[in-house]
Design a protein around this motif. Sequence first.
Motif, PDB file in Angstrom:
ATOM      1  N   ASP A   1       0.816  -1.224   0.000  1.00  0.00           N
ATOM      2  CA  ASP A   1       0.000   0.000   0.000  1.00  0.00           C
ATOM      3  C   ASP A   1       0.844   1.266   0.000  1.00  0.00           C
ATOM      4  N   GLU A   2       2.002   1.214   0.610  1.00  0.00           N
ATOM      5  CA  GLU A   2       2.869   2.388   0.677  1.00  0.00           C
ATOM      6  C   GLU A   2       3.328   2.857  -0.707  1.00  0.00           C
ATOM      7  N   ASN A   3       3.184   2.024  -1.714  1.00  0.00           N
ATOM      8  CA  ASN A   3       3.560   2.399  -3.082  1.00  0.00           C
ATOM      9  C   ASN A   3       2.401   2.994  -3.876  1.00  0.00           C
ATOM     10  N   ALA A   4       1.266   3.245  -3.243  1.00  0.00           N
ATOM     11  CA  ALA A   4       0.078   3.737  -3.958  1.00  0.00           C
ATOM     12  C   ALA A   4       0.362   5.016  -4.739  1.00  0.00           C
ATOM     13  N   ASP A   5       0.961   6.007  -4.111  1.00  0.00           N
ATOM     14  CA  ASP A   5       1.244   7.273  -4.800  1.00  0.00           C
ATOM     15  C   ASP A   5       2.232   7.073  -5.949  1.00  0.00           C
ATOM     16  N   LEU A   6       3.242   6.253  -5.715  1.00  0.00           N
ATOM     17  CA  LEU A   6       4.238   5.965  -6.745  1.00  0.00           C
ATOM     18  C   LEU A   6       3.585   5.308  -7.961  1.00  0.00           C
ATOM     19  N   LEU A   7       2.727   4.320  -7.739  1.00  0.00           N
ATOM     20  CA  LEU A   7       2.083   3.627  -8.857  1.00  0.00           C
ATOM     21  C   LEU A   7       1.082   4.517  -9.574  1.00  0.00           C
ATOM     22  N   ARG A   8       0.418   5.377  -8.841  1.00  0.00           N
ATOM     23  CA  ARG A   8      -0.498   6.337  -9.477  1.00  0.00           C
ATOM     24  C   ARG A   8       0.305   7.244 -10.404  1.00  0.00           C
ATOM     25  N   GLU A   9       1.445   7.715  -9.925  1.00  0.00           N
ATOM     26  CA  GLU A   9       2.313   8.589 -10.722  1.00  0.00           C
ATOM     27  C   GLU A   9       2.855   7.878 -11.961  1.00  0.00           C
ATOM     28  N   LEU A  10       3.345   6.663 -11.803  1.00  0.00           N
ATOM     29  CA  LEU A  10       4.013   5.957 -12.896  1.00  0.00           C
ATOM     30  C   LEU A  10       3.065   5.278 -13.883  1.00  0.00           C
ATOM     31  N   LEU A  11       1.945   4.746 -13.360  1.00  0.00           N
ATOM     32  CA  LEU A  11       1.089   3.904 -14.197  1.00  0.00           C
ATOM     33  C   LEU A  11      -0.378   4.314 -14.207  1.00  0.00           C
ATOM     34  N   GLY A  12      -0.733   5.322 -13.429  1.00  0.00           N
ATOM     35  CA  GLY A  12      -2.126   5.764 -13.405  1.00  0.00           C
ATOM     36  C   GLY A  12      -3.084   4.740 -12.833  1.00  0.00           C
ATOM     37  N   VAL A  13      -2.626   3.961 -11.869  1.00  0.00           N
ATOM     38  CA  VAL A  13      -3.449   2.916 -11.264  1.00  0.00           C
ATOM     39  C   VAL A  13      -3.918   3.325  -9.874  1.00  0.00           C
ATOM     40  N   GLU A  14      -5.015   2.717  -9.437  1.00  0.00           N
ATOM     41  CA  GLU A  14      -5.584   2.955  -8.103  1.00  0.00           C
ATOM     42  C   GLU A  14      -5.745   1.623  -7.390  1.00  0.00           C
ATOM     43  N   ARG A  15      -5.750   1.669  -6.074  1.00  0.00           N
ATOM     44  CA  ARG A  15      -5.889   0.464  -5.260  1.00  0.00           C
ATOM     45  C   ARG A  15      -7.268  -0.151  -5.432  1.00  0.00           C
ATOM     46  N   ALA A  16      -7.297  -1.454  -5.605  1.00  0.00           N
ATOM     47  CA  ALA A  16      -8.535  -2.226  -5.710  1.00  0.00           C
ATOM     48  C   ALA A  16      -8.908  -2.753  -4.326  1.00  0.00           C
ATOM     49  N   THR A  17     -10.145  -3.127  -4.150  1.00  0.00           N
ATOM     50  CA  THR A  17     -10.594  -3.708  -2.891  1.00  0.00           C
ATOM     51  C   THR A  17     -10.046  -5.123  -2.717  1.00  0.00           C
ATOM     52  N   PHE A  18     -10.116  -5.939  -3.776  1.00  0.00           N
ATOM     53  CA  PHE A  18      -9.627  -7.323  -3.701  1.00  0.00           C
ATOM     54  C   PHE A  18      -8.121  -7.308  -3.471  1.00  0.00           C
ATOM     55  N   ARG A  19      -7.687  -8.002  -2.419  1.00  0.00           N
ATOM     56  CA  ARG A  19      -6.261  -8.107  -2.101  1.00  0.00           C
ATOM     57  C   ARG A  19      -5.805  -9.547  -2.239  1.00  0.00           C
ATOM     58  N   PRO A  20      -4.566  -9.753  -2.609  1.00  0.00           N
ATOM     59  CA  PRO A  20      -4.084 -11.119  -2.789  1.00  0.00           C
ATOM     60  C   PRO A  20      -3.724 -11.787  -1.466  1.00  0.00           C
ATOM     61  N   LEU A  21      -3.848 -13.102  -1.461  1.00  0.00           N
ATOM     62  CA  LEU A  21      -3.263 -13.881  -0.382  1.00  0.00           C
ATOM     63  C   LEU A  21      -1.945 -14.432  -0.916  1.00  0.00           C
ATOM     64  N   ILE A  22      -0.871 -14.104  -0.224  1.00  0.00           N
ATOM     65  CA  ILE A  22       0.456 -14.641  -0.519  1.00  0.00           C
ATOM     66  C   ILE A  22       0.883 -15.313   0.786  1.00  0.00           C
ATOM     67  N   PRO A  23       0.618 -16.616   0.919  1.00  0.00           N
ATOM     68  CA  PRO A  23       0.721 -17.287   2.216  1.00  0.00           C
ATOM     69  C   PRO A  23       2.050 -17.137   2.945  1.00  0.00           C
ATOM     70  N   ASN A  24       3.175 -17.111   2.237  1.00  0.00           N
ATOM     71  CA  ASN A  24       4.472 -17.082   2.910  1.00  0.00           C
ATOM     72  C   ASN A  24       5.123 -15.711   2.946  1.00  0.00           C
ATOM     73  N   LEU A  25       4.366 -14.676   2.601  1.00  0.00           N
ATOM     74  CA  LEU A  25       4.886 -13.312   2.665  1.00  0.00           C
ATOM     75  C   LEU A  25       4.432 -12.707   3.988  1.00  0.00           C
ATOM     76  N   VAL A  26       5.314 -12.030   4.690  1.00  0.00           N
ATOM     77  CA  VAL A  26       5.005 -11.546   6.035  1.00  0.00           C
ATOM     78  C   VAL A  26       4.211 -10.249   6.058  1.00  0.00           C
ATOM     79  N   TYR A  27       4.083  -9.565   4.937  1.00  0.00           N
ATOM     80  CA  TYR A  27       3.297  -8.337   4.902  1.00  0.00           C
ATOM     81  C   TYR A  27       2.252  -8.451   3.804  1.00  0.00           C
ATOM     82  N   GLN A  28       1.235  -7.620   3.897  1.00  0.00           N
ATOM     83  CA  GLN A  28       0.092  -7.701   2.986  1.00  0.00           C
ATOM     84  C   GLN A  28       0.312  -6.857   1.739  1.00  0.00           C
ATOM     85  N   TYR A  29       0.064  -7.438   0.609  1.00  0.00           N
ATOM     86  CA  TYR A  29       0.079  -6.730  -0.657  1.00  0.00           C
ATOM     87  C   TYR A  29      -1.329  -6.280  -1.007  1.00  0.00           C
ATOM     88  N   SER A  30      -1.408  -5.381  -1.977  1.00  0.00           N
ATOM     89  CA  SER A  30      -2.679  -4.953  -2.559  1.00  0.00           C
ATOM     90  C   SER A  30      -2.536  -4.993  -4.065  1.00  0.00           C
TER      91      SER A  30
END
Length: 175
Positions: A127-156
């Motif tokens: 989530d901390e990359n939201a502004d960066l991705l908006r700037e670079l790719l014009g994307v916005e955060r979606a509600t659906f988030r991935p499950l990555i079972p062995n990753l210690v932090y949550q992605y979006s």
Amino acid sequence: MKNPFLVKHKEKAEFNQYWYSAKTIAFLAEQALASPGEVCFLSCPSVYGSVKGPDRDRCFLFDKVAGNNYFPYDFNRAEDIPVHFKARFSFILIDPPFITREVWQAYARTVRMIGAKDARVLCSTIDENADLLRELLGVERATFRPLIPNLVYQYSFFANFTNEALETVNEEIGF
């Protein structure tokens, strides 16, 4: 749900390579295949490797692993894309191995080269990359988030389009 790709291929933490859950992979494949044109899985071998049937012919993997419809992609050489891939893909799924500004800038350069006009872009990062991705790719955060079972932090997921599926909660994680 057993996913043959997940059974066959083990994660490699030393390469910062973690797989999505089988349900998240199925979700991403559905998103990609809903696009009518060609699909690029940019550093997403788990999703590419899970696409079966006739749809596989219109899917390409840009990564360090080999396969059919494969291009050996290295984000350190993001501009080294053959001319036949320029402006070609109507859907691009991106899951880089690192989440730094420099890496995302390289991936954004690649997307600008290989994306067709009005290409749909779906990215995975923190989530901390939201502004960066908006700037670079014009994307916005979606509600659906991935499950990555062995990753210690949550992605979006971040996308330059929206649909009903992207605006649902992933029941695997509950938010």
